[in-house]
Scaffold this active site. Structure first.
Site, short mmCIF file in Angstrom:
data_model
loop_
_atom_site.label_atom_id
_atom_site.label_comp_id
_atom_site.label_asym_id
_atom_site.label_seq_id
_atom_site.Cartn_x
_atom_site.Cartn_y
_atom_site.Cartn_z
N SER A 76 5.41 -4.63 -8.10
CA SER A 76 4.42 -3.58 -7.98
C SER A 76 3.16 -4.00 -8.73
O SER A 76 3.24 -4.38 -9.89
CB SER A 76 5.00 -2.29 -8.56
OG SER A 76 4.05 -1.27 -8.54
N LYS A 90 -0.92 -0.49 -5.51
CA LYS A 90 -1.35 0.89 -5.70
C LYS A 90 -2.60 1.11 -4.85
O LYS A 90 -3.48 0.23 -4.81
CB LYS A 90 -1.66 1.14 -7.18
CG LYS A 90 -0.44 1.01 -8.09
CD LYS A 90 0.47 2.23 -8.01
CE LYS A 90 1.67 2.06 -8.94
NZ LYS A 90 2.58 3.21 -8.90
N ASP A 101 1.40 2.29 -2.61
CA ASP A 101 1.86 3.46 -3.35
C ASP A 101 0.63 4.25 -3.76
O ASP A 101 -0.22 3.75 -4.49
CB ASP A 101 2.66 3.03 -4.59
CG ASP A 101 3.27 4.22 -5.33
OD1 ASP A 101 3.09 5.37 -4.87
OD2 ASP A 101 3.94 4.01 -6.36
N GLU A 126 3.80 5.14 0.05
CA GLU A 126 4.61 5.93 -0.88
C GLU A 126 3.80 7.10 -1.44
O GLU A 126 2.67 6.91 -1.90
CB GLU A 126 5.08 5.00 -2.01
CG GLU A 126 6.09 5.64 -2.93
CD GLU A 126 6.56 4.68 -4.02
OE1 GLU A 126 6.24 3.48 -3.95
OE2 GLU A 126 7.23 5.15 -4.95
N LYS A 159 14.78 7.09 -7.96
CA LYS A 159 14.70 6.71 -9.37
C LYS A 159 15.77 7.51 -10.10
O LYS A 159 15.77 8.75 -10.03
CB LYS A 159 13.32 7.03 -9.94
CG LYS A 159 12.23 6.09 -9.46
CD LYS A 159 10.88 6.46 -10.03
CE LYS A 159 9.82 5.47 -9.54
NZ LYS A 159 8.45 6.00 -9.75
N GLY A 179 10.82 1.67 -10.05
CA GLY A 179 10.83 1.27 -11.46
C GLY A 179 10.00 2.21 -12.32
O GLY A 179 9.09 2.87 -11.84
MG LIG Z 1 5.83 5.56 -6.78
#
Ligand SMILES: [Mg+2]
Length: 369
Positions: A136, A164, A189, A214, A263, A291
């Site tokens: 990520s 992101k 995300d 996401e 998660k 994560g």
């Molecule tokens: Mg996320």
């Protein structure tokens, strides 16, 4: 299992590179490490994923400590535990505080697997011998910087690149990435950076063959996500919105997503994570494990749950060395060609490095039955 004592430790570890959130930039990670010791002296380990400040959800290190000390540990000591699945019910009168629940529940799962002399993955019903992982990447100063970082991780063999995104750092960024890396598994995300008013902007991402977007909309929403998913080709993955089996059931029923990021801390522990996994499997919704900047113990729990069959997409569990100069487990978690070998030892399968734990501990307290 009969618990003799539980030790809570507040650890502070320096991150290799600062982590930026809506609360600002952090160079250290604070968290609670839970050690549950039974009457035979066997230790089970759990890690709270609550952050220092409430930017991800409402929980923090301090609220977790309070919940553990005043409510959860007394319930743990109240009666012997036959199986960790019982804790869901035992904790059920406490609303939310899922990360606090998960921290102690995870320690009990580790202890349970050690008492059975089996790996935690097996205790959960997982069979994979290795798991695929992705990476990520946060928002960068420039697209060139981002491309350089992606290049590095693709070369290292990571199986999936997650970037992101937010309004203004999305269409152009993804277009450039696709120009240079036409066939990598790529996802964005959004961490709730959009609203339904951005629908055209999000639809513009459809042409880039993303694995998923996401959590594009609000962190507590499943209704608007259903409206959005009906108009998007790209699968929506929910993260922040799913706190329980019931949330997952409703989101699936509404058509709010096609993928779920599980998660463990967010959903209150391994038992609930497994229930959500099973539900998703029945409904053909693939899942993956997100994560939370975990140290080694939390990472080991993530690896164990990811061995379940329907975790078909690479998760966020990168190598220890990606985040830390020195992790708190031996051996550290390593990634080879985008894969992590699942440990075969009892419990989490890694030894906790007590010397490192002591070095990182800023406060500790022992609670006796
Ligand atoms: Mg996320």
């Amino acid at each position: 299992m009969k618990l003799k004592q539980v030790i809570l430790r507040h650890l502070q570890m320096e991150l290799k590179s600062p982590f930026t959130t809506s609360f600002g930039s952090f160079s250290t990670k604070d968290f609670i490490l839970v050690e549950a010791i039974d009457e035979d002296g066997v230790s089970g380990w759990g890690e709270s994923v609550a952050f220092h400040s409430p930017w991800y959800n409402e929980e923090t290190v301090k609220t977790n400590w309070h919940m553990l000390e005043d409510f959860l540990l007394p319930l743990i000591f109240k009666a012997p535990i036959e199986h960790p699945d019982e804790l869901n019910e035992r904790f059920s009168f406490i609303r939310k505080n899922n990360m606090a629940k998960s921290a102690i529940e995870g320690a009990i799962w580790d202890l349970f697997a050690k008492k059975q002399n089996i790996p935690l993955s097996k205790a959960l019903g997982g069979e994979k011998k290795e798991i695929g992982v992705g990476i990520s990447i946060g928002i960068q100063k420039s697209i060139d910087d981002l491309l350089r970082i992606i290049e590095k991780y693709v070369t290292e063999g990571y199986r999936r690149i997650k970037v992101k995104i937010k309004p203004g750092w999305d269409i152009e960024v993804i277009r450039e990435i696709r120009k240079h890396f036409s066939d990598i598994l790529l996802m964005g995300d959004a961490n709730s950076a959009y609203t339904l008013q951005d629908i055209e902007r999000l639809k513009a991402l459809d042409e880039f063959n993303l694995m998923m977007i996401e959590q594009p909309l609000a962190s507590d929403d499943i209704v608007d996500h259903a409206t959005l998913q009906a108009q998007l080709q790209t699968p929506i993955c929910l993260d922040e919105s799913i706190h329980s089996y019931e949330d997952a059931r409703k989101a699936i029923q509404l058509g709010s997503c096609k993928i779920i990021n599980i998660k463990i801390g967010r959903v209150g522990g391994l038992t609930e994570a497994k229930k959500i996994h099973d539900l998703c499997q029945k409904n053909n919704i693939p899942v993956w494990c997100g994560g939370m900047l975990e140290a080694g113990v939390g990472r080991a729990h993530n690896i164990a749950i990811t061995t379940l069959e329907n975790f078909t997409m690479p998760g966020d569990t990168a190598a220890s060395s990606h985040y830390w100069e020195r992790d708190i487990i031996i051996p550290e978690i390593t990634v080879h060609n985008g894969m992590i070998v699942v440990p075969e030892g009892p419990g989490i399968g890694y030894e906790v490095d007590r010397r490192q734990v002591d070095l990182y501990t800023v406060f500790a307290k022992t609670y006796k039955a």
